[in-house]
Design an enzyme around this catalytic site. Structure first.
Site, short mmCIF file in Angstrom:
data_model
loop_
_atom_site.label_atom_id
_atom_site.label_comp_id
_atom_site.label_asym_id
_atom_site.label_seq_id
_atom_site.Cartn_x
_atom_site.Cartn_y
_atom_site.Cartn_z
N SER A 306 6.16 71.44 -15.69
CA SER A 306 6.93 71.15 -14.48
C SER A 306 8.38 71.54 -14.69
O SER A 306 8.89 71.51 -15.82
CB SER A 306 6.84 69.67 -14.11
N ASP A 307 9.06 71.92 -13.60
CA ASP A 307 10.50 72.01 -13.68
C ASP A 307 11.04 70.59 -13.76
O ASP A 307 10.34 69.62 -13.42
CB ASP A 307 11.09 72.76 -12.49
N TYR A 308 12.28 70.46 -14.20
CA TYR A 308 12.82 69.12 -14.44
C TYR A 308 12.81 68.27 -13.17
O TYR A 308 13.40 68.65 -12.15
CB TYR A 308 14.25 69.24 -14.97
#
Length: 777
Positions: A306-308
């Site tokens: 996942s992106d942050y």
């Protein structure tokens, strides 16, 4: 005890001679649900409270209070910023030796204090070098793309990988293979530009540099992560993370293409899902994107990270926004798992609830097993079960070494792009100059761009020129005006410069420059005026592309002196520089050159290096010309009232201190069948008096097709270095992939017919020569 008895009693997953698939299956079979879910989470900023003490040293008491359950942990994020104010600066970050020692300590604790001894992975930001103290900092990706040199890009990322791995890092959150089609977007600098073929080529090179042969046996390679999947580079209104409104054909041919190629040819082992939505579906919940296309269609066997905080955004991220596909974090985690996101970064959040979701029957343990298996596989591939530690002394020797510094300088040389050279103003001849005025807000400033650490060596334009000139000429300096006050990438608030202060400063700069024979002007942007907008109080997208603040006024005032002006632009995005372009005698686009900025600028300014960079993205005349990418459809550029529809400088453009003659392209076979390949030959000659580089570019257009096609598309290029008078024949391959597109039925095919094959040294029609290829059934 006999060896056979030891083998029988030792779990298969601990036996280094067993196939990885067997080791994964054996380990997974022994794991509890809690241990599996633990592999799907990470700590980043929370490491400062859960693993480290106030001095950012490992704290076993804190570690035990948080992880004493023995379930283990999947990843630890960015040890490079340990103790550095929640990632806001690197003033107190760890150097190479300290970081390696810390990595070993944390790794040892998790191996010894988890029930099954599962090691952790450390991930790091590696956009243009490791984002850490004393690591080598290279040009930003938009600058690396300007080199049009994939071999160099591969070498740059090999260095990045080695400097990361020797410190204990295993997983690079790079490269970015977004196609940037809106100059207002603050993350343009992180990309390889506007063309899908160029982005794909550089992306493949970066992946090969980071991952090597994927055996990871030399301890110098890391996992590469393709970002941001998908279509992140053309957000609505140029606003970061905004919806991307494109057709399925454009999505596949432009935005998915670099990812597909980097997986097919680079064998990338990780993909990061993007923040944005496509057709109402955010990427972290997009089963079609992450499962149907990525895994089933392309055969991707790696992991999706996942992106942050992006899983949380499927619900609501406080003080930012929410997609509201999920009622809460628990449901957001379930959506991400069903879509195929293997691990949630950067903190334990929504995935903490997965055990509850399994217990409720909303997610099965089989779903969890499917996502955990690749995570475990990569830990085995990296050799972490068998050789989990690094040598801190080696880390200290490798990081920021002189050898790596040489590569950084070469990359900076090849990045610099000459846009204008009226009356051969440059290179400057020191025998004819007694005083040089170095003026501008970027003249004495360290300019690295976003996602940069603190390199061991740094150089400004002023320092580079002073060092190069020595006592041969006098160098005088004035800032001229400010761009913003402060200007750090990490500073949330952007404070414009004071107009009255700038006016006084400009007047002072004019008086300083009056004494000089030539003015070297360093202007553009800074790390605040173009950057990732990650929060409402930390913005970087713009509604204007003009030079920020009073820079144009500075240009106008200096021009009145009637002295030659050599301008160097430093910026993360294309800027509308019409005024500067008209009035400067010479103009260079530098983007961000990395740690060797000053040395590289001086070498080019005085002719020790010959600029050969090309624009990886078109420079628009104004924000009203956006989008201005070169590969547009035939109906897209009819014209504007009282303005020119062409870019100020086109994609692929760049001058040299020498001149090249490119001959008429010749097809090896002017008629081929569908599915066959051929190549085009072209003679290139250096007709000038200096050694120099030329980038030979091949564009193709399908003359008549079942759906509209771009007026031209880059399909091959080659950067060539030639001695004065040297002639070379270049071969550029044309394959079925060079001719294929998604037809009216959305089938990826080559349609019979005529194709225009255009070869030259930029995308501009006047710089191209054409031949015709016929494709028959």
């Amino acid at each position: 005890m006999s060896i056979d008895a030891i083998t029988v009693s030792t779990p298969i997953y601990q036996l280094a001679d067993k196939p990885i698939e067997q080791r994964v299956a054996d380990l997974l079979s022994r794991m509890t649900l809690e241990e599996k879910v633990a592999q799907m989470v990470c700590v980043w900023n929370e490491k400062n409270d859960k693993l480290l003490d106030e001095q950012a040293c490992f704290d076993p008491v804190r570690a035990k209070s948080r992880f004493g359950h023995g379930h283990g942990l999947g990843q630890v994020g960015r040890l490079s910023d340990a103790g550095s104010n929640m990632g806001k600066s690197f003033a107190s970050g760890r150097n190479a030796l300290q970081m390696a020692e810390l990595a070993n300590t944390i790794q040892r604790w998790f191996i010894e204090n988890s029930r099954l001894g599962i090691p952790v992975i450390f991930h790091e930001e590696c956009l243009h070098g490791l984002m850490a103290v004393d690591a080598t900092s290279f040009p930003q990706p938009i600058g690396l793309a300007a080199t049009f040199d994939p071999d160099l890009v591969r070498e740059v990322f090999q260095v990045t990988a080695s400097e990361t791995r020797c410190r204990g890092g295993h997983h690079a959150l790079a490269p970015v293979v977004d196609v940037a089609r809106d100059a207002r977007w603050g993350r343009v600098e992180e990309t390889f530009g506007e063309d899908p073929y160029l982005v794909a080529t550089m992306g493949i090179a970066a992946v090969l540099g980071l991952q090597g042969d994927r055996s990871f046996q030399d301890g110098r390679s890391v996992i590469a992560t393709l970002k941001h999947f998908a279509a992140h580079g053309q957000p609505e209104s140029g606003n970061n993370c905004a919806p991307v409104n494109v057709s399925m054909r454009v999505l596949r041919e432009v935005f998915l293409y670099p990812f597909k190629q980097a997986i097919k040819h680079g064998k990338a082992l990780a993909v990061m899902a993007s923040y944005n939505e496509i057709d109402g579906v955010p990427s972290h919940a997009n089963r079609w994107l992450l499962r149907d296309v990525l895994r089933d269609e392309w055969g991707f066997e790696g992991i999706v990270v996942s992106d942050y905080y992006a899983v949380r955004e499927l619900n609501e991220r406080p003080e930012l926004y929410g997609h509201h596909l999920a009622a809460d974090g628990k449901q957001a985690g379930e959506l991400a798992v069903r879509a195929g996101v293997n691990i949630e970064l950067p903190e334990p959040d929504c995935y903490k609830s997965l055990i509850e979701s399994v217990d409720a029957g909303l997610v099965t343990e089989g779903n969890i097993d499917e996502l955990v298996s690749p995570l475990l596989k990569q830990k085995f591939q990296l050799g972490l079960f068998d050789n989990p530690y690094v040598d801190p002394e080696v880390a200290q020797q490798i990081s920021g070494s002189e050898e790596h510094r040489t590569i950084a300088l070469r990359a900076a040389h090849k990045t610099i792009t000459l846009l204008k050279n009226r009356n051969q103003t440059v290179p400057l001849d020191l025998d004819k100059i007694s005083t040089i005025a170095v003026i501008g807000p970027n003249a004495d400033r360290i300019l690295l761009g976003g996602y940069s650490g603190l390199p061991r060596f740094q150089s400004t334009v002023l320092k580079g020129i002073q060092d190069h000139v020595g006592t041969s000429a006098q160098v005088v300096y004035h800032e001229g005006c400010k761009i913003t006050k402060g200007g750090s990438w990490f500073e949330d608030t952007v404070v414009p410069s004071d107009v009255e202060e700038d006016r006084r400063s400009i007047a002072e700069a004019v008086e300083i420059a009056r004494k000089a024979d030539v003015i070297v002007l360093a202007v553009g942007g800074n790390e605040q005026t173009s950057r990732e907008a990650w929060m409402g109080n930390h913005l970087g997208d713009r509604t204007s592309l003009q030079l920020f603040g009073m820079q144009d006024a500075l240009v106008d005032a200096l021009v009145e002196l009637g002295k030659p002006i050599v301008a160097f632009l430093f910026n993360g995005r294309p800027l509308a520089i019409g005024n500067l372009s008209e009035k400067a005698d010479a103009l260079f686009e530098c983007w961000y050159l990395g740690q060797e900025s000053g040395r590289a600028v001086a070498d080019v300014l005085f002719g020790d290096a010959n600029p050969g960079g090309k624009l990886p993205i078109s420079i628009p005349r104004s924000v009203g010309h956006v989008p201005c990418f070169y590969n547009y459809k035939p109906s897209a550029r009819r014209g504007y009232l009282f303005d020119d529809a062409t870019p100020l400088y086109p994609f692929g453009f760049g001058l040299s201190y020498t001149q090249f003659e490119i001959g008429q392209p010749r097809l090896a076979h002017s008629r081929i069948a569908v599915g066959e390949s051929t190549f085009v030959q072209v003679d290139v000659k250096n007709i000038g008096k200096r050694l120099g580089d030329v980038v030979v570019q091949m564009y193709i257009r399908d003359s008549v097709s079942s759906v509209t096609r771009p007026i031209k598309e880059l399909k091959r290029f080659q950067r060539v270095t030639l001695e004065p008078g040297e002639n070379r024949t270049i071969n550029l391959e044309i394959t079925p992939d060079s001719l294929a597109f998604y037809d009216i039925e959305m089938n990826h095919v080559v349609e019979p017919g005529e194709f225009k094959v255009m070869v030259g040294d930029s995308s501009r029609d006047s710089d191209l020569q054409t031949t015709v290829l016929k494709v028959v059934e």
